[in-house]
Design a protein around this motif. Sequence first.
Motif, PDB file in Angstrom:
ATOM      1  N   TRP A   1      -8.848  -1.006  -3.629  1.00  0.00           N
ATOM      2  CA  TRP A   1      -8.013  -2.022  -2.993  1.00  0.00           C
ATOM      3  C   TRP A   1      -8.802  -3.302  -2.751  1.00  0.00           C
ATOM      4  O   TRP A   1      -9.961  -3.263  -2.354  1.00  0.00           O
TER       5      TRP A   1
ATOM      6  N   LYS B   1       0.830  -1.212   0.000  1.00  0.00           N
ATOM      7  CA  LYS B   1       0.000   0.000   0.000  1.00  0.00           C
ATOM      8  C   LYS B   1       0.861   1.257   0.000  1.00  0.00           C
ATOM      9  O   LYS B   1       0.631   2.185  -0.779  1.00  0.00           O
TER      10      LYS B   1
ATOM     11  N   CYS C   1      -4.769  -3.264  -6.491  1.00  0.00           N
ATOM     12  CA  CYS C   1      -5.329  -1.905  -6.454  1.00  0.00           C
ATOM     13  C   CYS C   1      -5.401  -1.359  -7.871  1.00  0.00           C
ATOM     14  O   CYS C   1      -4.924  -1.976  -8.818  1.00  0.00           O
TER      15      CYS C   1
END
Length: 187
Positions: A102, A78, A109
Amino acid sequence: MAKQYKTLGEDIWKNRVETINAELFIFTYGSIVAQLVKDFEDYEQVNKQLEKMGYNIGVRLIEDFLSRSGWGRCTDFKETMEVISKIGFKMFLNIAPTVTNWSTDSKVCSLILDENPLNDFVELPLDTQHKLWYSNILCGVLRGALEMVQMQIEANFISCVLQGDDISEIRVQFIRHLQEELPNADD
């Protein structure tokens, strides 16, 4: 944290990056794509060649990114995607895609490109509808750069405004962390 990334990306763009004429860059890229279409006459092959070219660029671009940004190791996928979006894209293309959509396991993503300078002055023929991903070089750049920092990913365009879609979206999937391999010892 995203604001910190954005601020750093803007600072690097303004103060630490030599820029080239955007129109020259765009037209040169367009000429490359046109030549690939002429050479291969198969959009799937053109997509593969653009991804391969991007991969080779990404392998080299990561060093420039790391030295100019001073960024260290990211903690997870992330954070990596936020850094790429807010700093990397800003640094090299002066855009900042949105990271969204996500998956529940945080391994997939989307990068939404509200703007894409590669698309400027481009109009694709109707027969390319979801066959030619004009900016596919970006998927290769992502794959090559992340591979150099031991992350194997897959990146693919799933929509593009040049194809008549409402948005341009690159879907990025984290596959695995790569092990650093040392070369075999010479005896």
